[in-house]
Design an enzyme around this catalytic site. Sequence first.
Site, PDB file in Angstrom:
ATOM      1  N   ASP A 326       0.819  -1.202   0.000  1.00  0.00           N
ATOM      2  CA  ASP A 326       0.000   0.000   0.000  1.00  0.00           C
ATOM      3  C   ASP A 326       0.859   1.260   0.000  1.00  0.00           C
ATOM      4  O   ASP A 326       1.944   1.310   0.590  1.00  0.00           O
ATOM      5  CB  ASP A 326      -0.895  -0.004   1.249  1.00  0.00           C
ATOM      6  CG  ASP A 326      -1.822   1.182   1.301  1.00  0.00           C
ATOM      7  OD1 ASP A 326      -2.683   1.300   0.418  1.00  0.00           O
ATOM      8  OD2 ASP A 326      -1.690   1.996   2.234  1.00  0.00           O
ATOM      9  N   GLU A 379       1.079  -0.597  -5.124  1.00  0.00           N
ATOM     10  CA  GLU A 379       0.050   0.421  -5.332  1.00  0.00           C
ATOM     11  C   GLU A 379       0.799   1.749  -5.437  1.00  0.00           C
ATOM     12  O   GLU A 379       1.046   2.419  -4.440  1.00  0.00           O
ATOM     13  CB  GLU A 379      -0.951   0.422  -4.177  1.00  0.00           C
ATOM     14  CG  GLU A 379      -2.184   1.270  -4.451  1.00  0.00           C
ATOM     15  CD  GLU A 379      -2.279   2.508  -3.569  1.00  0.00           C
ATOM     16  OE1 GLU A 379      -2.959   3.462  -3.989  1.00  0.00           O
ATOM     17  OE2 GLU A 379      -1.676   2.531  -2.489  1.00  0.00           O
TER      18      GLU A 379
END
Length: 682
Positions: A326, A379
């Site tokens: 993330d 990401e």
Amino acid sequence: MNQPKKQKSNVMATNEPEFQRKKEYDVPLYYFYQGKSCEAHKFFGAHRYIDDDGVQGFIFRVWAPNAKALSVVGEFNSWDDSTNTMQLVANGVWETFIPNIKQYDIYKYCVTSKDGVKRLKSDPYASHYETRPNNASKVYESSYQWNDDSWQSSKSKRIIYKSPMNIYEVHLGSWQKLDEGTLPNYSNFADEIIPYLQKMSYTHIEFMPLTEYPFDASWGYQVTGYFAPTSRYGTPDDFKAMIDKFHNANIGVILDWVPAHFPKDGYGLYEFDGTCCYEYTEPKKREHASWGTRVFDYGKAEVCSFLISSACNWVEEYHVDGLRVDAVASMLYLDYDRRDGEWMANIYGGKENLEAVEFLKRLNEMVFSRNPNVLMIAEESTAWPLVTKPTDIGGLGFNFKWNMGWMNDMLSYMSLDPIYRAFNHDKVTFSFFYCFSENYLLPISHDEVVYGKGSMYTKMSGTTPEQKYASYRAFLCYMMAHPGKKLLFMGQEFAQANEWNFQTGLDWELLENNDNKTMLNFSERLNRFYLENSPLWANDDSWDGFSWIANDDSKQSVIAFRRLDDMGEEIVIVCNFVPVQRNDYKIGVPMYGKYRIVFNSDDKEFGGSGVAKNIYKTLDTPMHGFDQCISLDLAPLSVIYLKGTAEPKAKKTSVKTSKKTTSVKSTRTSKTKVAPHTRSVD
């Protein structure tokens, strides 16, 4: 539970700041201090131990380099910080042995900082915690026996780049509606969702973070337990049982993992030993103010070892097949979400966080060296180069990256009134020109259906529900045909109208409506078609798998292209993005013969008009760089997939007459070979 071999006691008899390094600690601590440990969690934390007298208990170790004193407290000693004091056994490493500790006993570290302040801290390396709002660590040793050898064997033989990947993203706590205050159990959740995933032909499930976290509304992205599945849904062994069930159903598991930042909860990593221990000391680097979190200090080797060990723990101890990392962009840039004057440049005057770059490279190198078949997915929302390229040529070393540019362009395009799409044609075509620069994954994630953004259905333009459904079906068909692996967030497969709300389940009652039921049937059929047709996934990372037919018809908002596999099989895709029917729309095709529609977003079965014919015979009219073309009927807001069947092309011969030479079709035929990878002219 199996007990380890009896070992010599590691307990020191003094709490003096001076210490004597224990020889058996040399190897694990060497790698820990080098920032290259993949197994720090096997050394730190609480682990079963038997002392020289045969007394069974647990040995506790923790890293707190600037602490004045530490002790272990819990119900077993009435939370008395003078009972089980810890001793320095290496630089910044504290240890103690406590006999007669039991499974599930709760504990914390009482950390006395150099200013004399005492803080109760959870164990950063704990494998189990109390369920929020409580936050103590729990003593836990797994006894789970894995049963996924067949999955692991098949995974080792699979080349993921040349395999289908259709991911269903899930928030475990809100997939179903349960009674208020009731949470699902890991293992029972698997029993519920596996038949659905199989029916829908999803290849992987991706979980929003299941690492322990305190605040429900963070959805797991503010982590306090980097080695523990959240206890909301069961024990670590319940988590393993869930993974086992997915693997036995031939479904891969991806877990969102957050090495970018951590929350400022007092019991967690925040100023762990009274100083900035896990986070940066420099004020212009240590916080993400808008998130209310602290940033890991990637310049500290011990912090890097902590995070790398966490990643390896999830892959090796819990058998997850991949980590979606993330907020990578927030790690890479020193000025991320910071205004001028709020950030500090690197030694070269740039905005790149060089320490984070080196950490990410090392992370991927070490994880892949031990687990070559794992998925490491970034990401990353910027144009940082070589994210999915090997580190030895300057890459970050991930093997997939979310294509955020494609996502933003297409959601903007699909929300436009179709009258304006002709002026924004680049939004639907631009991604094709860079889609092989990285190994991309096309994400329609939870982030796109929260915070007032609306659901995917409500993003679609249209003045009637019929138009909005048609637009959404066309978008999903376009997405499935676009190079790159796929991800869709739960509920979007049946066009949930409401935004996602983590406090409630999905609106499954909508399936009582014919429109949503039909949409679910469409998604099921589309997913199955994707899974069964290799041209859509066999060459996602190469120009060998893609060729334009026509990309420049902005006036009519139509594009056409080909997807190909290594055997020469191909699918022709034609997209009409306006609510206007196009009759006699011609495109060049590479094969002489007949083209048959094999999937149609406008099929009557899916709620469409069904205006398109099923079969189209080629015409002897050169177009788009090919010797023949087909004339199509394109329904409004539709996407069709076509497959060609080659037919012998009649030769033309000359027959002399007394007045002129006439060209006629010969009764003799010959087979025409077509190069399957012929590149068309734009």
